[in-house]
Design an enzyme around this catalytic site. Sequence first.
Site, PDB file in Angstrom:
ATOM      1  CB  SER A 217      -1.975  -6.974   4.584  1.00  0.00           C
ATOM      2  OG  SER A 217      -0.705  -6.407   4.391  1.00  0.00           O
TER       3      SER A 217
HETATM    4  N1  SAH Z   1       1.469  -4.007   7.576  1.00  0.00           N
HETATM    5  C1  SAH Z   1       0.608  -3.074   6.881  1.00  0.00           C
HETATM    6  C2  SAH Z   1       0.585  -3.356   5.393  1.00  0.00           C
HETATM    7  C3  SAH Z   1       1.040  -2.156   4.666  1.00  0.00           C
HETATM    8  S1  SAH Z   1       1.357  -2.255   2.951  1.00  0.00           S
HETATM    9  C4  SAH Z   1      -0.776  -3.032   7.489  1.00  0.00           C
HETATM   10  O1  SAH Z   1      -1.057  -3.818   8.391  1.00  0.00           O
HETATM   11  O2  SAH Z   1      -1.575  -2.166   7.108  1.00  0.00           O
HETATM   12  C5  SAH Z   1       3.095  -2.009   2.908  1.00  0.00           C
HETATM   13  C6  SAH Z   1       3.652  -0.754   3.518  1.00  0.00           C
HETATM   14  O3  SAH Z   1       5.068  -0.847   3.406  1.00  0.00           O
HETATM   15  C7  SAH Z   1       3.257   0.540   2.812  1.00  0.00           C
HETATM   16  O4  SAH Z   1       2.697   1.417   3.742  1.00  0.00           O
HETATM   17  C8  SAH Z   1       4.579   1.073   2.262  1.00  0.00           C
HETATM   18  O5  SAH Z   1       4.675   2.492   2.285  1.00  0.00           O
HETATM   19  C9  SAH Z   1       5.579   0.445   3.214  1.00  0.00           C
HETATM   20  N2  SAH Z   1       6.949   0.309   2.699  1.00  0.00           N
HETATM   21  C10 SAH Z   1       7.366  -0.001   1.436  1.00  0.00           C
HETATM   22  N3  SAH Z   1       8.710  -0.029   1.366  1.00  0.00           N
HETATM   23  C11 SAH Z   1       9.170   0.276   2.617  1.00  0.00           C
HETATM   24  C12 SAH Z   1      10.472   0.428   3.192  1.00  0.00           C
HETATM   25  N4  SAH Z   1      11.591   0.269   2.485  1.00  0.00           N
HETATM   26  N5  SAH Z   1      10.545   0.746   4.506  1.00  0.00           N
HETATM   27  C13 SAH Z   1       9.433   0.937   5.259  1.00  0.00           C
HETATM   28  N6  SAH Z   1       8.179   0.803   4.769  1.00  0.00           N
HETATM   29  C14 SAH Z   1       8.046   0.485   3.474  1.00  0.00           C
END
Ligand code: SAH
Length: 220
Positions: free
Chosen positions: A65
Amino acid sequence: MLEDNYKHKGMRRRLVDELMDLGISQPEVIKALLTVPRHIFFETAFLKQAYQNKAFPIGENQTISQPFTVAYQSEMLAVKEGDKILEIGTGSGYQAAILASMGAQVYTIERHKKLHLKAKQALSYLRYNNVHCLFGDGFKGAPAFAPYDKIIVTAAAPYVPDDLIDQLRIGGIMVIPVDEEGKNRQQMLRITKESADKLTYERGYLFSFVPMLKGKKDLK
Ligand code: SAH
């Protein structure tokens, strides 16, 4: 790359100044942003990108993010030392590290095994022993460790999952970006669980996250 020196600290200071210009002001959040070495969550070649206020690819079609988004969601969560926090969407692990650096006990779920393992490695390298990385589908939460003081969702949710509301303690706060119908953006919501059957909703800014998807993806 695996070190964190004065040059990296200077880059963080400039990034934080930028975020403060955009309205980030909670001292605890600012301190965490200055402390956590964001470049450790990137490949070595992308040092400059690690300290820009931008989202960035982390593989598997996912992104870390944007720093403003991480700071904004962290402020909305009103993190207190000792809070037990559930994060949906570990991704790189950076948001989890920020919460851990603020003194929270963090349980974070990722549906992509590859990203889960990578984030776990970075977080243990940085010795965030108060982050517990779980592989699974965040729609279901992690009932084994519930209830949570706070829940943060870092992927675009099509709706607010009931299981997550159930796992929030009374008085707890959930911060979640929810899809606006027919638009490619999400409304950030802060939901407070006032009692077992009463929720209050506050609206934040609009954001653009990668989608929250059902099920998990194991290694091929
Ligand atoms: N908090 C993260 C942002 C990641 S982007 C950071 O600091 O880097 C969102 C993430 O959510 C992705 O890696 C994606 O694979 C995950 N995601 C999407 N749907 C999900 C679900 N149902 N359960 C767990 N993770 C999920």
